[in-house]
Enzyme design. Structure first.
Site, short mmCIF file in Angstrom:
data_model
loop_
_atom_site.label_atom_id
_atom_site.label_comp_id
_atom_site.label_asym_id
_atom_site.label_seq_id
_atom_site.Cartn_x
_atom_site.Cartn_y
_atom_site.Cartn_z
N LYS A 121 -3.33 3.76 -9.58
CA LYS A 121 -4.06 4.05 -8.15
C LYS A 121 -3.69 5.56 -7.94
O LYS A 121 -2.89 6.09 -8.37
CB LYS A 121 -2.91 3.40 -7.29
CG LYS A 121 -3.21 3.73 -5.42
CD LYS A 121 -2.47 2.85 -4.73
CE LYS A 121 -1.04 3.22 -4.35
NZ LYS A 121 -0.96 4.73 -4.07
N GLU A 123 -4.25 8.58 -4.73
CA GLU A 123 -4.87 8.87 -3.27
C GLU A 123 -5.66 9.90 -3.42
O GLU A 123 -5.89 11.17 -4.20
CB GLU A 123 -3.46 9.41 -2.68
CG GLU A 123 -2.20 8.72 -2.69
CD GLU A 123 -1.12 9.53 -2.01
OE1 GLU A 123 -1.18 10.51 -1.35
OE2 GLU A 123 0.14 8.43 -1.88
N GLU A 188 -4.15 3.06 4.39
CA GLU A 188 -2.56 3.12 4.86
C GLU A 188 -2.69 4.00 6.26
O GLU A 188 -3.17 5.16 6.35
CB GLU A 188 -1.90 4.17 3.79
CG GLU A 188 -0.36 4.25 4.59
CD GLU A 188 0.65 4.64 3.51
OE1 GLU A 188 0.33 4.83 2.29
OE2 GLU A 188 2.09 5.03 3.79
O1 KIV Z 1 3.75 4.18 -3.52
C1 KIV Z 1 3.39 3.26 -2.66
O2 KIV Z 1 4.45 2.38 -2.68
C2 KIV Z 1 2.32 3.02 -2.22
C3 KIV Z 1 1.94 1.86 -1.45
C4 KIV Z 1 2.97 1.52 -0.27
C5 KIV Z 1 0.48 1.51 -0.96
O3 KIV Z 1 1.50 3.77 -2.40
#
Ligand code: KIV
Length: 271
Positions: A121, A123, A188
């Site tokens: 993931k 950002e 978010e």
């Molecule tokens: O780091 C994390 O836990 C996150 C989630 C809350 C989406 O990015």
């Protein structure tokens, strides 16, 4: 009498697109260790994120900024050992994908090779679309993350919610990420209306955190949802248990028993 344990099929990237099409909400939680991941995998969670939130709830940092790729790898390996069904995603921490596309690619490859996760993931919105495309073309699944981006805390000047004003820009970001090949996007700190508009205007699922009920799924931090992390509780967190209270009470009983000699007793000793 035989005990029947429901065995569900392991999930993959395509499962989430199908779930969105079928209006089947996608359930997601974070986890950072073997035992916790095993519990929520057994419970039937669809996706487990080894998030950089581990910096706050596991390590006590004030933000996610100090988290390193080594820490993410360490925790992701523990989670992966526990999971049979859920789809596991590893967060790319601050600094691991910001310098240039090549170093970002090498870091993502390292993450995937060392932990065997199918996806990472990141950002960011349209500005990271070329990187997303490169990762996807290399064979790495990518989950996007737009709206409130905790890794931008220093330049955002605090944690901000994205209301109606930001909706158009967020939709542009979401579309650019979808075009680049993400399999889902975390929204978010986005107003419910904006999140719903974004969700209805892209094909990949949206996973909300503080983004209302109109998303394709929801994610929360393990330590928030079970009441383990108690330093503060964001408005969007619903606590389903108060585990910190349970542990504190049990710890007090243990301390009293050891002090008084009630433990260890015969039952817990060897003859
Ligand atoms: O780091 C994390 O836990 C996150 C989630 C809350 C989406 O990015």
């Amino acid at each position: 009498m035989s005990v029947h344990k429901e065995v569900k099929q392991a999930l993959n990237i395509n499962s989430f697109i199908k779930m969105k099409e079928n209006n089947d909400k996608i359930t997601c939680l974070t986890a950072y260790d073997y035992t916790s991941a095993k519990i929520i995998d057994n419970a039937g969670i669809d996706l487990i994120l080894v998030g950089d939130s581990l910096g706050m709830v596991m390590n006590g940092y004030n933000s996610t900024i100090p988290v390193t790729i080594e820490e993410i790898i360490y925790h992701t390996k523990s989670v992966k050992r526990a999971v049979n069904r859920a789809f596991v995603v590893a967060d790319m921490p601050f600094g691991s994908y910001h310098a240039d596309i090549n170093s970002a690619l090498m870091n993502a490859i390292r993450l995937v090779k060392e932990t065997e996760v199918p996806a990472v993931k990141l950002e960011g919105g349209k500005e990271i679309a070329p990187l997303v495309e490169k990762l996807v073309n290399t064979g790495i699944g990518v989950m996007g993350h737009i709206g409130l981006k905790p890794q931008m805390i220093n330049t955002m000047g605090g944690y901000k919610i994205f209301g109606k004003e930001g909706a158009e820009l967020l939709l542009e970001d979401a579309k650019a990420l979808e075009k680049a090949g993400v399999f889902s996007i975390v929204l978010e700190g986005v107003s419910s209306k904006s999140a719903e508009i974004i969700t209805n205007n892209i094909n990949v699922p949206t996973i909300g955190i503080g983004a209302g009920a109109g998303c394709s799924g929801q994610i929360l931090v393990y330590h928030d949802v079970f009441g383990i992390f108690t330093d503060f509780k964001p408005k969007f967190v619903k606590r389903y248990a108060n585990v910190a209270d349970v542990i504190e009470k049990a710890a007090k009983e243990y301390i009293n028993d050891v002090k008084s000699g009630a433990f260890p007793d015969e039952e817990h000793s060897f003859k």
